[in-house]
Scaffold this motif. Structure first.
Motif, PDB file in Angstrom:
ATOM      1  N   THR A 175     -10.075   8.245-142.568  1.00  0.00           N
ATOM      2  CA  THR A 175      -9.187   7.091-142.439  1.00  0.00           C
ATOM      3  C   THR A 175      -9.855   5.984-141.638  1.00  0.00           C
ATOM      4  N   ALA A 176     -10.508   6.353-140.541  1.00  0.00           N
ATOM      5  CA  ALA A 176     -11.174   5.359-139.695  1.00  0.00           C
ATOM      6  C   ALA A 176     -12.298   4.651-140.450  1.00  0.00           C
ATOM      7  N   ARG A 177     -13.067   5.391-141.221  1.00  0.00           N
ATOM      8  CA  ARG A 177     -14.150   4.779-141.992  1.00  0.00           C
ATOM      9  C   ARG A 177     -13.606   3.789-143.017  1.00  0.00           C
ATOM     10  N   SER A 178     -12.521   4.171-143.673  1.00  0.00           N
ATOM     11  CA  SER A 178     -11.924   3.289-144.686  1.00  0.00           C
ATOM     12  C   SER A 178     -11.399   2.006-144.052  1.00  0.00           C
ATOM     13  N   LEU A 179     -10.710   2.143-142.923  1.00  0.00           N
ATOM     14  CA  LEU A 179     -10.179   0.973-142.239  1.00  0.00           C
ATOM     15  C   LEU A 179     -11.305   0.073-141.729  1.00  0.00           C
ATOM     16  N   GLY A 210     -12.000   3.375-132.949  1.00  0.00           N
ATOM     17  CA  GLY A 210     -12.569   4.587-132.378  1.00  0.00           C
ATOM     18  C   GLY A 210     -11.908   5.805-132.994  1.00  0.00           C
ATOM     19  N   VAL A 211     -12.665   6.860-133.188  1.00  0.00           N
ATOM     20  CA  VAL A 211     -12.122   8.065-133.804  1.00  0.00           C
ATOM     21  C   VAL A 211     -12.818   9.295-133.254  1.00  0.00           C
ATOM     22  N   SER A 212     -12.075  10.385-133.101  1.00  0.00           N
ATOM     23  CA  SER A 212     -12.673  11.664-132.733  1.00  0.00           C
ATOM     24  C   SER A 212     -13.118  12.367-134.008  1.00  0.00           C
ATOM     25  N   THR A 213     -14.351  12.871-134.003  1.00  0.00           N
ATOM     26  CA  THR A 213     -14.921  13.471-135.214  1.00  0.00           C
ATOM     27  C   THR A 213     -15.299  14.945-135.041  1.00  0.00           C
ATOM     28  N   ARG A 214     -15.146  15.473-133.832  1.00  0.00           N
ATOM     29  CA  ARG A 214     -15.546  16.852-133.558  1.00  0.00           C
ATOM     30  C   ARG A 214     -14.878  17.294-132.260  1.00  0.00           C
ATOM     31  N   PRO A 215     -14.760  18.588-132.043  1.00  0.00           N
ATOM     32  CA  PRO A 215     -14.104  19.040-130.812  1.00  0.00           C
ATOM     33  C   PRO A 215     -14.848  18.640-129.541  1.00  0.00           C
ATOM     34  N   ARG A 216     -16.173  18.899-129.513  1.00  0.00           N
ATOM     35  CA  ARG A 216     -16.957  18.644-128.297  1.00  0.00           C
ATOM     36  C   ARG A 216     -18.278  17.988-128.669  1.00  0.00           C
ATOM     37  N   SER A 217     -18.922  17.397-127.686  1.00  0.00           N
ATOM     38  CA  SER A 217     -20.204  16.726-127.929  1.00  0.00           C
ATOM     39  C   SER A 217     -21.367  17.697-127.764  1.00  0.00           C
ATOM     40  N   VAL A 218     -21.356  18.755-128.564  1.00  0.00           N
ATOM     41  CA  VAL A 218     -22.440  19.728-128.570  1.00  0.00           C
ATOM     42  C   VAL A 218     -22.814  20.019-130.015  1.00  0.00           C
ATOM     43  N   GLU A 219     -24.041  20.443-130.213  1.00  0.00           N
ATOM     44  CA  GLU A 219     -24.514  20.725-131.562  1.00  0.00           C
ATOM     45  C   GLU A 219     -23.688  21.841-132.208  1.00  0.00           C
ATOM     46  N   GLY A 220     -23.271  21.622-133.429  1.00  0.00           N
ATOM     47  CA  GLY A 220     -22.524  22.626-134.171  1.00  0.00           C
ATOM     48  C   GLY A 220     -21.034  22.585-133.950  1.00  0.00           C
ATOM     49  N   SER A 221     -20.551  21.678-133.098  1.00  0.00           N
ATOM     50  CA  SER A 221     -19.106  21.576-132.861  1.00  0.00           C
ATOM     51  C   SER A 221     -18.444  20.923-134.076  1.00  0.00           C
ATOM     52  N   ALA A 272      -8.726  -9.190-128.195  1.00  0.00           N
ATOM     53  CA  ALA A 272      -9.564  -8.059-128.540  1.00  0.00           C
ATOM     54  C   ALA A 272      -8.719  -6.791-128.547  1.00  0.00           C
ATOM     55  N   ARG A 273      -8.580  -6.169-129.713  1.00  0.00           N
ATOM     56  CA  ARG A 273      -7.740  -4.981-129.845  1.00  0.00           C
ATOM     57  C   ARG A 273      -8.528  -3.874-130.528  1.00  0.00           C
ATOM     58  N   VAL A 274      -8.272  -2.649-130.068  1.00  0.00           N
ATOM     59  CA  VAL A 274      -8.995  -1.477-130.564  1.00  0.00           C
ATOM     60  C   VAL A 274      -7.998  -0.436-131.061  1.00  0.00           C
ATOM     61  N   LEU A 275      -8.272   0.100-132.234  1.00  0.00           N
ATOM     62  CA  LEU A 275      -7.459   1.163-132.815  1.00  0.00           C
ATOM     63  C   LEU A 275      -8.132   2.500-132.561  1.00  0.00           C
ATOM     64  N   GLY A 276      -7.378   3.479-132.100  1.00  0.00           N
ATOM     65  CA  GLY A 276      -7.886   4.834-131.899  1.00  0.00           C
ATOM     66  C   GLY A 276      -7.169   5.817-132.796  1.00  0.00           C
ATOM     67  N   ILE A 277      -7.917   6.788-133.338  1.00  0.00           N
ATOM     68  CA  ILE A 277      -7.347   7.807-134.230  1.00  0.00           C
ATOM     69  C   ILE A 277      -7.859   9.177-133.800  1.00  0.00           C
ATOM     70  N   ASP A 278      -6.939  10.134-133.703  1.00  0.00           N
ATOM     71  CA  ASP A 278      -7.323  11.498-133.342  1.00  0.00           C
ATOM     72  C   ASP A 278      -6.506  12.480-134.175  1.00  0.00           C
ATOM     73  N   THR A 279      -7.180  13.352-134.897  1.00  0.00           N
ATOM     74  CA  THR A 279      -6.495  14.368-135.704  1.00  0.00           C
ATOM     75  C   THR A 279      -6.948  15.748-135.232  1.00  0.00           C
ATOM     76  N   SER A 280      -6.400  16.167-134.108  1.00  0.00           N
ATOM     77  CA  SER A 280      -6.780  17.442-133.504  1.00  0.00           C
ATOM     78  C   SER A 280      -6.058  18.582-134.217  1.00  0.00           C
ATOM     79  N   HIS A 328     -13.806  -4.883-141.764  1.00  0.00           N
ATOM     80  CA  HIS A 328     -15.107  -5.343-141.263  1.00  0.00           C
ATOM     81  C   HIS A 328     -15.172  -5.204-139.740  1.00  0.00           C
ATOM     82  N   ALA A 329     -14.693  -4.063-139.266  1.00  0.00           N
ATOM     83  CA  ALA A 329     -14.672  -3.780-137.833  1.00  0.00           C
ATOM     84  C   ALA A 329     -15.671  -2.668-137.516  1.00  0.00           C
ATOM     85  N   PRO A 330     -16.342  -2.738-136.361  1.00  0.00           N
ATOM     86  CA  PRO A 330     -17.273  -1.666-135.995  1.00  0.00           C
ATOM     87  C   PRO A 330     -16.532  -0.359-135.734  1.00  0.00           C
TER      88      PRO A 330
END
Length: 312
Positions: free
Chosen positions: A94-98, A72-83, A2-10, A103-105
Protein backbone atom coordinates in the motif's frame (compact mmCIF):
# COMPACT_ATOMS: atom_id res chain seq x y z
CA UNK A 1 2.67 22.19 5.31
CA UNK A 2 4.89 19.12 5.77
CA UNK A 3 2.87 15.98 6.54
CA UNK A 4 3.94 12.35 6.80
CA UNK A 5 1.80 9.24 6.50
CA UNK A 6 2.74 6.15 8.52
CA UNK A 7 1.51 2.59 7.89
CA UNK A 8 2.03 -0.47 10.06
CA UNK A 9 0.51 -3.92 9.48
CA UNK A 10 1.79 -5.96 12.41
CA UNK A 11 0.62 -9.40 13.41
CA UNK A 12 -2.35 -8.20 15.46
CA UNK A 13 -3.08 -4.56 14.55
CA UNK A 14 -3.68 -2.59 11.36
CA UNK A 15 -2.73 1.05 11.91
CA UNK A 16 -2.22 4.29 10.00
CA UNK A 17 -1.01 7.67 11.20
CA UNK A 18 -0.77 11.20 9.86
CA UNK A 19 1.93 13.39 11.42
CA UNK A 20 1.89 17.14 10.83
CA UNK A 21 5.48 18.28 11.30
CA UNK A 22 4.57 21.97 11.55
CA UNK A 23 1.81 21.63 14.12
CA UNK A 24 3.46 18.56 15.70
CA UNK A 25 0.09 16.83 15.68
CA UNK A 26 -0.56 13.12 15.33
CA UNK A 27 -3.79 11.50 14.13
CA UNK A 28 -4.06 7.73 14.34
CA UNK A 29 -6.52 5.10 13.24
CA UNK A 30 -5.97 1.48 14.22
CA UNK A 31 -7.90 -1.74 14.53
CA UNK A 32 -7.11 -5.12 16.05
CA UNK A 33 -7.22 -8.13 13.75
CA UNK A 34 -10.17 -10.40 14.60
CA UNK A 35 -9.24 -13.55 16.52
CA UNK A 36 -11.69 -16.38 17.15
CA UNK A 37 -12.91 -16.88 20.71
CA UNK A 38 -10.50 -18.97 22.83
CA UNK A 39 -7.85 -18.79 20.11
CA UNK A 40 -4.38 -17.57 21.09
CA UNK A 41 -3.15 -16.20 17.78
CA UNK A 42 -3.53 -15.96 14.01
CA UNK A 43 -2.02 -17.73 11.05
CA UNK A 44 0.00 -15.39 8.86
CA UNK A 45 -2.33 -16.10 5.93
CA UNK A 46 -5.28 -14.94 8.05
CA UNK A 47 -3.37 -11.86 9.22
CA UNK A 48 -2.60 -10.89 5.63
CA UNK A 49 -6.26 -11.30 4.68
CA UNK A 50 -7.56 -9.21 7.58
CA UNK A 51 -5.01 -6.43 6.97
CA UNK A 52 -6.08 -6.34 3.33
CA UNK A 53 -9.71 -5.95 4.42
CA UNK A 54 -9.09 -3.41 7.20
CA UNK A 55 -6.46 -1.08 5.76
CA UNK A 56 -8.69 0.73 3.20
CA UNK A 57 -11.28 1.53 5.85
CA UNK A 58 -8.66 2.95 8.20
CA UNK A 59 -7.24 5.11 5.41
CA UNK A 60 -10.76 6.42 4.77
CA UNK A 61 -11.23 7.13 8.48
CA UNK A 62 -7.91 8.99 8.59
CA UNK A 63 -9.45 11.34 6.01
CA UNK A 64 -6.41 12.77 4.27
CA UNK A 65 -7.47 16.33 3.51
CA UNK A 66 -4.35 17.61 1.81
CA UNK A 67 -0.96 16.66 0.37
CA UNK A 68 1.39 14.10 1.90
CA UNK A 69 5.09 14.93 1.68
CA UNK A 70 6.52 11.55 2.72
CA UNK A 71 5.41 8.03 3.64
CA UNK A 72 6.86 5.72 6.26
CA UNK A 73 6.09 2.03 6.56
CA UNK A 74 7.20 -0.95 8.63
CA UNK A 75 8.41 -3.77 6.39
CA UNK A 76 9.81 -6.33 8.85
CA UNK A 77 9.66 -7.18 12.54
CA UNK A 78 13.23 -6.16 13.44
CA UNK A 79 16.26 -4.59 11.80
CA UNK A 80 18.24 -7.83 11.57
CA UNK A 81 19.05 -10.07 8.65
CA UNK A 82 16.31 -12.60 7.92
CA UNK A 83 13.61 -10.79 9.91
CA UNK A 84 10.41 -11.34 7.95
CA UNK A 85 6.66 -11.79 8.39
CA UNK A 86 4.20 -11.85 5.46
CA UNK A 87 1.73 -9.53 7.20
CA UNK A 88 4.05 -6.55 6.64
CA UNK A 89 3.74 -7.01 2.86
CA UNK A 90 0.22 -5.56 3.01
CA UNK A 91 1.42 -2.27 4.46
CA UNK A 92 4.49 -2.11 2.26
CA UNK A 93 2.48 -2.71 -0.91
CA UNK A 94 0.00 0.00 0.00
CA UNK A 95 2.79 2.42 0.90
CA UNK A 96 4.62 1.79 -2.37
CA UNK A 97 1.45 2.39 -4.38
CA UNK A 98 0.66 5.61 -2.55
CA UNK A 99 4.23 6.88 -2.86
CA UNK A 100 4.18 6.28 -6.61
CA UNK A 101 0.77 7.94 -7.05
CA UNK A 102 1.61 10.94 -4.85
CA UNK A 103 5.23 11.30 -6.00
CA UNK A 104 6.24 11.18 -2.34
CA UNK A 105 9.46 9.65 -0.96
CA UNK A 106 9.04 6.31 0.78
CA UNK A 107 11.01 5.38 3.90
CA UNK A 108 11.11 1.81 5.21
CA UNK A 109 11.70 0.83 8.84
CA UNK A 110 11.30 -2.15 11.12
CA UNK A 111 8.29 -2.57 13.36
CA UNK A 112 10.61 -2.60 16.37
CA UNK A 113 12.21 0.72 15.37
CA UNK A 114 8.71 2.16 15.20
CA UNK A 115 7.95 0.98 18.72
CA UNK A 116 11.11 2.60 20.09
CA UNK A 117 10.42 5.89 18.30
CA UNK A 118 6.79 5.96 19.47
CA UNK A 119 7.98 5.42 23.03
CA UNK A 120 10.54 8.23 22.76
CA UNK A 121 7.92 10.63 21.42
CA UNK A 122 5.07 9.78 23.76
CA UNK A 123 7.24 9.76 26.89
CA UNK A 124 8.71 13.15 26.04
CA UNK A 125 12.19 11.64 25.67
CA UNK A 126 13.29 12.68 22.19
CA UNK A 127 16.49 14.06 23.67
CA UNK A 128 17.64 10.47 24.19
CA UNK A 129 18.36 10.36 20.45
CA UNK A 130 21.50 12.39 21.21
CA UNK A 131 23.20 9.46 22.96
CA UNK A 132 23.04 5.77 23.81
CA UNK A 133 20.19 4.34 25.84
CA UNK A 134 18.63 0.99 26.72
CA UNK A 135 15.22 0.22 25.26
CA UNK A 136 13.06 -2.80 26.06
CA UNK A 137 10.58 -3.99 23.42
CA UNK A 138 8.21 -6.36 25.21
CA UNK A 139 5.17 -7.66 23.37
CA UNK A 140 3.53 -10.81 22.05
CA UNK A 141 6.08 -11.10 19.27
CA UNK A 142 9.23 -9.82 20.96
CA UNK A 143 10.92 -9.72 24.34
CA UNK A 144 14.24 -7.99 23.83
CA UNK A 145 16.49 -5.45 25.49
CA UNK A 146 18.21 -3.19 22.96
CA UNK A 147 21.30 -1.03 23.18
CA UNK A 148 20.23 1.90 21.02
CA UNK A 149 22.81 4.12 19.33
CA UNK A 150 22.05 7.18 17.16
CA UNK A 151 22.86 6.60 13.49
CA UNK A 152 22.31 9.41 11.00
CA UNK A 153 18.66 10.38 10.98
CA UNK A 154 17.64 7.26 12.90
CA UNK A 155 19.23 4.78 15.29
CA UNK A 156 20.75 1.33 15.47
CA UNK A 157 19.42 -1.35 17.81
CA UNK A 158 21.68 -4.10 19.14
CA UNK A 159 19.94 -6.90 21.03
CA UNK A 160 21.78 -7.34 24.35
CA UNK A 161 19.28 -9.54 26.22
CA UNK A 162 16.17 -11.51 25.28
CA UNK A 163 13.82 -14.36 26.05
CA UNK A 164 15.10 -17.79 25.13
CA UNK A 165 11.66 -19.28 24.55
CA UNK A 166 8.21 -17.68 24.87
CA UNK A 167 7.72 -13.94 24.65
CA UNK A 168 6.21 -12.14 27.63
CA UNK A 169 3.09 -11.21 25.67
CA UNK A 170 2.62 -14.81 24.55
CA UNK A 171 2.61 -16.06 28.13
CA UNK A 172 0.24 -13.30 29.24
CA UNK A 173 -2.15 -14.09 26.39
CA UNK A 174 -2.07 -17.84 27.01
CA UNK A 175 -2.63 -17.46 30.74
CA UNK A 176 -5.36 -14.89 30.12
CA UNK A 177 -7.23 -17.13 27.69
CA UNK A 178 -6.91 -20.01 30.17
CA UNK A 179 -8.56 -17.75 32.75
CA UNK A 180 -11.44 -17.03 30.38
CA UNK A 181 -10.28 -13.64 29.09
CA UNK A 182 -10.50 -12.49 25.48
CA UNK A 183 -7.44 -12.47 23.23
CA UNK A 184 -5.29 -10.39 23.32
CA UNK A 185 -5.47 -10.72 27.08
CA UNK A 186 -3.06 -8.07 28.36
CA UNK A 187 -5.62 -5.48 29.40
CA UNK A 188 -7.95 -8.06 30.92
CA UNK A 189 -5.16 -9.74 32.89
CA UNK A 190 -4.03 -6.34 34.17
CA UNK A 191 -7.53 -5.59 35.46
CA UNK A 192 -7.95 -9.06 36.98
CA UNK A 193 -4.58 -8.92 38.74
CA UNK A 194 -5.53 -5.52 40.14
CA UNK A 195 -8.17 -7.26 42.25
CA UNK A 196 -5.45 -9.25 44.07
CA UNK A 197 -3.53 -7.57 46.90
CA UNK A 198 -1.17 -10.49 47.42
CA UNK A 199 2.47 -10.12 46.44
CA UNK A 200 4.42 -13.14 45.20
CA UNK A 201 8.13 -13.71 45.64
CA UNK A 202 9.32 -15.46 42.51
CA UNK A 203 12.68 -16.54 41.15
CA UNK A 204 12.52 -16.29 37.37
CA UNK A 205 14.52 -18.69 35.26
CA UNK A 206 17.52 -16.80 33.89
CA UNK A 207 20.54 -17.75 31.80
CA UNK A 208 22.91 -14.84 32.15
CA UNK A 209 20.94 -11.76 31.16
CA UNK A 210 18.43 -13.77 29.11
CA UNK A 211 15.16 -15.03 30.57
CA UNK A 212 13.11 -18.20 30.11
CA UNK A 213 9.33 -17.80 30.32
CA UNK A 214 7.89 -21.09 29.10
CA UNK A 215 7.90 -22.50 32.64
CA UNK A 216 5.66 -19.64 33.76
CA UNK A 217 2.79 -20.90 31.64
CA UNK A 218 3.11 -24.35 33.22
CA UNK A 219 3.19 -22.87 36.73
CA UNK A 220 0.06 -20.81 36.09
CA UNK A 221 -1.78 -23.81 34.65
CA UNK A 222 -0.85 -25.87 37.72
CA UNK A 223 -1.95 -23.15 40.14
CA UNK A 224 -5.29 -22.75 38.36
CA UNK A 225 -5.94 -26.50 38.18
CA UNK A 226 -5.28 -26.74 41.92
CA UNK A 227 -8.03 -24.22 42.64
CA UNK A 228 -6.12 -20.96 43.04
CA UNK A 229 -8.29 -17.90 42.38
CA UNK A 230 -8.23 -16.40 38.90
CA UNK A 231 -7.07 -13.02 40.20
CA UNK A 232 -4.21 -14.63 42.12
CA UNK A 233 -3.03 -16.57 39.07
CA UNK A 234 -3.17 -13.36 37.02
CA UNK A 235 -1.14 -11.49 39.65
CA UNK A 236 1.42 -14.31 39.87
CA UNK A 237 1.87 -14.24 36.11
CA UNK A 238 2.57 -10.49 36.10
CA UNK A 239 4.85 -10.72 39.13
CA UNK A 240 6.94 -13.35 37.35
CA UNK A 241 7.20 -11.36 34.11
CA UNK A 242 8.12 -8.24 36.07
CA UNK A 243 10.78 -10.11 38.06
CA UNK A 244 12.37 -11.47 34.89
CA UNK A 245 12.48 -8.05 33.27
CA UNK A 246 13.87 -6.56 36.49
CA UNK A 247 16.75 -9.01 36.52
CA UNK A 248 17.49 -8.25 32.88
CA UNK A 249 17.39 -4.51 33.58
CA UNK A 250 19.60 -4.66 36.67
CA UNK A 251 22.17 -6.81 34.89
CA UNK A 252 22.30 -4.50 31.87
CA UNK A 253 22.75 -1.42 34.05
CA UNK A 254 25.63 -3.18 35.76
CA UNK A 255 27.18 -4.10 32.42
CA UNK A 256 26.66 -0.84 30.52
CA UNK A 257 26.45 1.72 33.31
CA UNK A 258 23.60 4.08 34.23
CA UNK A 259 22.13 4.55 30.75
CA UNK A 260 18.60 5.95 30.36
CA UNK A 261 15.90 3.27 30.29
CA UNK A 262 12.97 3.22 27.89
CA UNK A 263 10.20 0.61 27.78
CA UNK A 264 7.99 -0.01 24.75
CA UNK A 265 5.52 -2.63 23.57
CA UNK A 266 2.09 -3.72 24.68
CA UNK A 267 3.26 -5.60 27.79
CA UNK A 268 4.88 -2.46 29.17
CA UNK A 269 1.52 -0.67 29.24
CA UNK A 270 0.61 -2.92 32.18
CA UNK A 271 -0.13 -0.72 35.20
CA UNK A 272 1.50 -3.08 37.73
CA UNK A 273 4.75 -3.40 35.80
CA UNK A 274 4.92 0.34 35.04
CA UNK A 275 4.49 1.30 38.70
CA UNK A 276 7.07 -1.24 39.84
CA UNK A 277 9.70 -0.18 37.31
CA UNK A 278 9.11 3.52 37.73
CA UNK A 279 9.71 3.19 41.46
CA UNK A 280 12.85 1.07 41.18
CA UNK A 281 14.53 2.37 38.03
CA UNK A 282 12.96 5.74 37.24
CA UNK A 283 12.26 4.26 33.81
CA UNK A 284 10.45 5.98 30.95
CA UNK A 285 7.45 4.36 29.29
CA UNK A 286 5.51 4.84 26.10
CA UNK A 287 2.13 6.40 26.72
CA UNK A 288 -0.48 3.58 26.73
CA UNK A 289 -1.91 4.86 23.42
CA UNK A 290 1.55 4.40 21.88
CA UNK A 291 2.51 1.17 23.69
CA UNK A 292 0.54 -1.30 21.61
CA UNK A 293 1.26 -1.67 17.90
CA UNK A 294 0.82 1.63 16.09
CA UNK A 295 1.94 3.49 12.98
CA UNK A 296 3.04 6.65 14.82
CA UNK A 297 6.62 5.50 15.26
CA UNK A 298 7.26 4.89 11.57
CA UNK A 299 5.61 8.23 10.70
CA UNK A 300 7.94 10.01 13.14
CA UNK A 301 10.98 8.17 11.78
CA UNK A 302 9.97 9.05 8.22
CA UNK A 303 9.62 12.69 9.26
CA UNK A 304 13.20 12.69 10.59
CA UNK A 305 14.45 11.07 7.40
CA UNK A 306 12.52 13.53 5.24
CA UNK A 307 13.89 16.53 7.14
CA UNK A 308 17.42 15.17 6.89
CA UNK A 309 17.10 15.09 3.09
CA UNK A 310 15.22 18.39 2.95
CA UNK A 311 16.82 20.56 5.67
CA UNK A 312 15.32 23.80 4.39
Amino acid sequence: MARVLGIDTSNYTTSVCLYDMVREEIRQEKKLLPVKEQAIGLKQSDAVFHHTVQLPGLMEALALDGPVDAIGVSTRPRSVEGSYMPCFLVGEGTARSLAAALHAPLFRFSHQDGHVMAALYSSGSMELLDGRFLAFHVSGGTTEALLVTPQGDGFGCECVAKTLDLNAGQVIDRVGVMLGLAFPAGRGLDALAGECEQEFRVRPAMKGLDCCLSGLQNQCETRFSQGEERRAVAKYCLCYVAAALEEMTAGLLQQYGPLPLLYAGGVMSNSYIRARFTKRFGARFADPAFSSDNAAGVALLAARAFLAKNPS
